[in-house]
Design a protein around this motif. Structure first.
Motif, PDB file in Angstrom:
ATOM      1  N   ILE A 176      37.635 -80.606  38.305  1.00  0.00           N
ATOM      2  CA  ILE A 176      36.512 -79.827  38.828  1.00  0.00           C
ATOM      3  C   ILE A 176      36.468 -79.978  40.334  1.00  0.00           C
ATOM      4  O   ILE A 176      36.583 -81.088  40.866  1.00  0.00           O
ATOM      5  CB  ILE A 176      35.158 -80.229  38.196  1.00  0.00           C
ATOM      6  N   GLU A 177      36.354 -78.851  41.014  1.00  0.00           N
ATOM      7  CA  GLU A 177      36.214 -78.845  42.465  1.00  0.00           C
ATOM      8  C   GLU A 177      34.772 -78.520  42.804  1.00  0.00           C
ATOM      9  O   GLU A 177      34.270 -77.442  42.493  1.00  0.00           O
ATOM     10  CB  GLU A 177      37.144 -77.807  43.089  1.00  0.00           C
ATOM     11  N   LEU A 178      34.104 -79.496  43.417  1.00  0.00           N
ATOM     12  CA  LEU A 178      32.730 -79.326  43.867  1.00  0.00           C
ATOM     13  C   LEU A 178      32.804 -79.038  45.360  1.00  0.00           C
ATOM     14  O   LEU A 178      32.942 -79.942  46.179  1.00  0.00           O
ATOM     15  CB  LEU A 178      31.925 -80.592  43.571  1.00  0.00           C
ATOM     16  N   ALA A 179      32.754 -77.761  45.700  1.00  0.00           N
ATOM     17  CA  ALA A 179      33.064 -77.326  47.058  1.00  0.00           C
ATOM     18  C   ALA A 179      31.783 -77.039  47.826  1.00  0.00           C
ATOM     19  O   ALA A 179      31.110 -76.026  47.573  1.00  0.00           O
ATOM     20  CB  ALA A 179      33.946 -76.082  47.020  1.00  0.00           C
ATOM     21  N   ASN A 180      31.421 -77.941  48.747  1.00  0.00           N
ATOM     22  CA  ASN A 180      30.271 -77.654  49.585  1.00  0.00           C
ATOM     23  C   ASN A 180      30.520 -76.369  50.362  1.00  0.00           C
ATOM     24  O   ASN A 180      31.610 -76.133  50.885  1.00  0.00           O
ATOM     25  CB  ASN A 180      30.009 -78.813  50.540  1.00  0.00           C
ATOM     26  N   THR A 181      29.516 -75.540  50.428  1.00  0.00           N
ATOM     27  CA  THR A 181      29.624 -74.216  51.031  1.00  0.00           C
ATOM     28  C   THR A 181      30.177 -74.291  52.454  1.00  0.00           C
ATOM     29  O   THR A 181      29.767 -75.134  53.251  1.00  0.00           O
ATOM     30  CB  THR A 181      28.245 -73.537  51.058  1.00  0.00           C
ATOM     31  N   GLN A 182      31.128 -73.410  52.741  1.00  0.00           N
ATOM     32  CA  GLN A 182      31.602 -73.202  54.109  1.00  0.00           C
ATOM     33  C   GLN A 182      30.841 -72.002  54.662  1.00  0.00           C
ATOM     34  O   GLN A 182      30.830 -70.928  54.060  1.00  0.00           O
ATOM     35  CB  GLN A 182      33.107 -72.926  54.115  1.00  0.00           C
ATOM     36  N   TYR A 183      30.225 -72.171  55.821  1.00  0.00           N
ATOM     37  CA  TYR A 183      29.274 -71.167  56.296  1.00  0.00           C
ATOM     38  C   TYR A 183      29.919 -70.123  57.193  1.00  0.00           C
ATOM     39  O   TYR A 183      29.823 -70.154  58.411  1.00  0.00           O
ATOM     40  CB  TYR A 183      28.076 -71.859  56.953  1.00  0.00           C
ATOM     41  N   TYR A 184      30.614 -69.188  56.524  1.00  0.00           N
ATOM     42  CA  TYR A 184      31.077 -67.971  57.159  1.00  0.00           C
ATOM     43  C   TYR A 184      30.879 -66.841  56.153  1.00  0.00           C
ATOM     44  O   TYR A 184      30.498 -67.083  55.011  1.00  0.00           O
ATOM     45  CB  TYR A 184      32.525 -68.073  57.632  1.00  0.00           C
ATOM     46  N   SER A 185      31.094 -65.613  56.595  1.00  0.00           N
ATOM     47  CA  SER A 185      30.912 -64.439  55.743  1.00  0.00           C
ATOM     48  C   SER A 185      29.512 -64.419  55.122  1.00  0.00           C
ATOM     49  O   SER A 185      28.534 -64.643  55.809  1.00  0.00           O
ATOM     50  CB  SER A 185      32.027 -64.383  54.685  1.00  0.00           C
ATOM     51  N   TRP A 186      29.409 -64.201  53.810  1.00  0.00           N
ATOM     52  CA  TRP A 186      28.095 -64.069  53.181  1.00  0.00           C
ATOM     53  C   TRP A 186      27.294 -65.370  53.224  1.00  0.00           C
ATOM     54  O   TRP A 186      26.057 -65.341  53.316  1.00  0.00           O
ATOM     55  CB  TRP A 186      28.248 -63.577  51.742  1.00  0.00           C
ATOM     56  N   ALA A 187      27.970 -66.499  53.183  1.00  0.00           N
ATOM     57  CA  ALA A 187      27.261 -67.776  53.273  1.00  0.00           C
ATOM     58  C   ALA A 187      26.625 -67.958  54.650  1.00  0.00           C
ATOM     59  O   ALA A 187      25.555 -68.570  54.767  1.00  0.00           O
ATOM     60  CB  ALA A 187      28.208 -68.928  52.979  1.00  0.00           C
ATOM     61  N   PHE A 188      27.272 -67.428  55.689  1.00  0.00           N
ATOM     62  CA  PHE A 188      26.682 -67.505  57.026  1.00  0.00           C
ATOM     63  C   PHE A 188      25.417 -66.650  57.094  1.00  0.00           C
ATOM     64  O   PHE A 188      24.398 -67.061  57.668  1.00  0.00           O
ATOM     65  CB  PHE A 188      27.693 -67.056  58.076  1.00  0.00           C
ATOM     66  N   VAL A 189      25.460 -65.476  56.480  1.00  0.00           N
ATOM     67  CA  VAL A 189      24.281 -64.614  56.420  1.00  0.00           C
ATOM     68  C   VAL A 189      23.126 -65.334  55.727  1.00  0.00           C
ATOM     69  O   VAL A 189      21.962 -65.216  56.136  1.00  0.00           O
ATOM     70  CB  VAL A 189      24.618 -63.300  55.680  1.00  0.00           C
ATOM     71  N   ASN A 190      23.434 -66.123  54.694  1.00  0.00           N
ATOM     72  CA  ASN A 190      22.420 -66.798  53.877  1.00  0.00           C
ATOM     73  C   ASN A 190      22.259 -68.284  54.211  1.00  0.00           C
ATOM     74  O   ASN A 190      21.670 -69.036  53.425  1.00  0.00           O
ATOM     75  CB  ASN A 190      22.777 -66.639  52.395  1.00  0.00           C
ATOM     76  N   ARG A 191      22.773 -68.699  55.353  1.00  0.00           N
ATOM     77  CA  ARG A 191      22.796 -70.132  55.688  1.00  0.00           C
ATOM     78  C   ARG A 191      21.417 -70.786  55.634  1.00  0.00           C
ATOM     79  O   ARG A 191      21.269 -71.921  55.172  1.00  0.00           O
ATOM     80  CB  ARG A 191      23.408 -70.302  57.080  1.00  0.00           C
TER      81      ARG A 191
END
Length: 373
Positions: A176-191
């Motif tokens: 299982i990969e528990l990947a903390n969000t990288q803040y670019y693209s849509w994640a940057f919009v919703n940071r």
């Protein structure tokens, strides 16, 4: 510097996707980029990649299962000797299609979940897919594939990490990969909505360590450390233009899947040039290779060979300068911007109020955001 071959080829087959995840890494303006390579184009890309030395193939999107020719692409990859990995939401992976992909030679499936509960999984993807994903997990096991589960972590689900790991174990995941969000693209919009607090991260790491001890030898657990809270930059895709080569749905060759956002860079298209020319000779791939492009504080930093200056897209998004030191680094002159965002996340968590509503990935939102780029 000596340029080696791309060992890892990521084929982003399409930006089409039935899910609407708030942290999607596809470009926010994806709806204005409808073109997709033909089957023949993709088969040529695979052949050129293997001729250069690529051995690992990721089949991604969007949702790659929306391509009717996926089995043809997988079969050619198998014939060429790639180890192929399908990265999927699970939507469209029926027992019949799984059997066809297995017969074509698919080696590996990575299945994404958004959370361990139906309510949050379906809310974050804006779809009713939780039960479907559970069925797909069994289909993957029935085909004998090694099953990897991927969950992107953020403020809205990180407190469920224990149950997420338990669910993965119940479903028979080997990894299982528990990947903390990288803040670019849509994640940057919703940071503002997604960035967790330091306390949440601390608890999550402690819970992860407890489950590692409990499941030792049964399931590997990989916790991808967050960027904003660590004060340390990470190598961008293990080094810009050193190992990873991404081909976007329209054929643009990229050193990482978000590099197209960087202004002033020209990236070649595989419709017009060979993969070899794109990798070795193009301005886009050579711009941030090695350390010669660096300015202070990176150019004199003792860690520059370890982190290679960090993420270029993150530097651009936060510092508005793709050549700047990654602002997540404590030594960056722009680190105060990261600290301010983290402090705001802490304040929002206390009040449970943010000024910005979540923006779900969909064509209407994409076209609206494209007008603002």
């Amino acid at each position: 510097m000596t340029i080696g071959p791309p060992l890892w080829l990521l084929a982003e087959l399409t930006y089409r996707c039935p899910l609407h995840c708030v942290f999607c890494y596809n470009p926010v303006d994806y709806a204005t980029q409808p073109e997709e390579l033909s089957t023949d184009d993709w088969l040529r890309v695979l052949r050129e990649g293997r001729e250069m030395g690529a051995v690992q193939l990721g089949l991604s999107g969007g949702e790659p299962l929306l391509r009717d020719d996926l089995e043809v692409i997988v079969a050619e990859a198998h014939r060429l000797g790639y180890y192929s990995n399908l990265l999927t939401s699970g939507v469209g992976l029926t027992a019949e299609r799984a059997a066809a992909l297995k017969a074509a030679g698919l080696d590996h499936v990575q299945l994404s979940f958004q959370d361990s509960t139906r309510e949050m999984n379906d809310f974050l993807s804006h779809t009713r897919t939780f039960e479907l994903k559970n069925r797909v997990a069994q289909i993957i096991k029935d085909q004998g594939w090694p099953m990897v589960m991927n969950v992107v972590l953020h403020r809205l689900n990180i407190d469920h990490i224990g149950r997420i790991i338990e669910m993965a174990a119940e479903l028979g995941a080997e990894y299982i990969e528990l990947a903390n969000t990288q803040y670019y693209s849509w994640a940057f919009v919703n940071r503002a909505q997604l960035l967790p607090t330091q306390e949440q991260l601390k608890r999550a790491e402690a819970v992860t360590d407890e489950w590692r001890d409990k499941l030792e030898g049964r399931m590997r657990i990989f916790f991808v450390a967050p960027d904003y809270h660590e004060g340390k930059a990470k190598k961008c895709v293990n080094g810009w233009g050193s190992m990873f080569l991404t081909v976007a749905p329209d054929g643009t060759a990229l050193p990482c899947h978000t590099a197209k956002m960087l202004p002033g860079l020209s990236f070649p298209n595989v419709r017009e040039t060979s993969l070899r020319t794109a990798w070795f000779d193009s301005e886009g791939f050579n711009r941030f290779r090695g350390t010669g492009w660096m300015k202070e504080p990176c150019s004199s930093c003792e860690h520059k060979e370890e982190d290679l200056g960090g993420c270029r897209c993150q530097a651009y998004l936060i510092a508005q300068d793709a050549q700047a030191a990654d602002p997540v680094c404590r030594k960056s002159p722009h680190h105060d911007k990261v600290l301010a965002v983290v402090a705001q996340a802490e304040a929002d968590a206390r009040t449970r109020i943010t000024e910005h509503p979540l923006v779900f990935r969909d064509p209407k939102a994409s076209r609206r955001l494209a007008g603002a780029i």
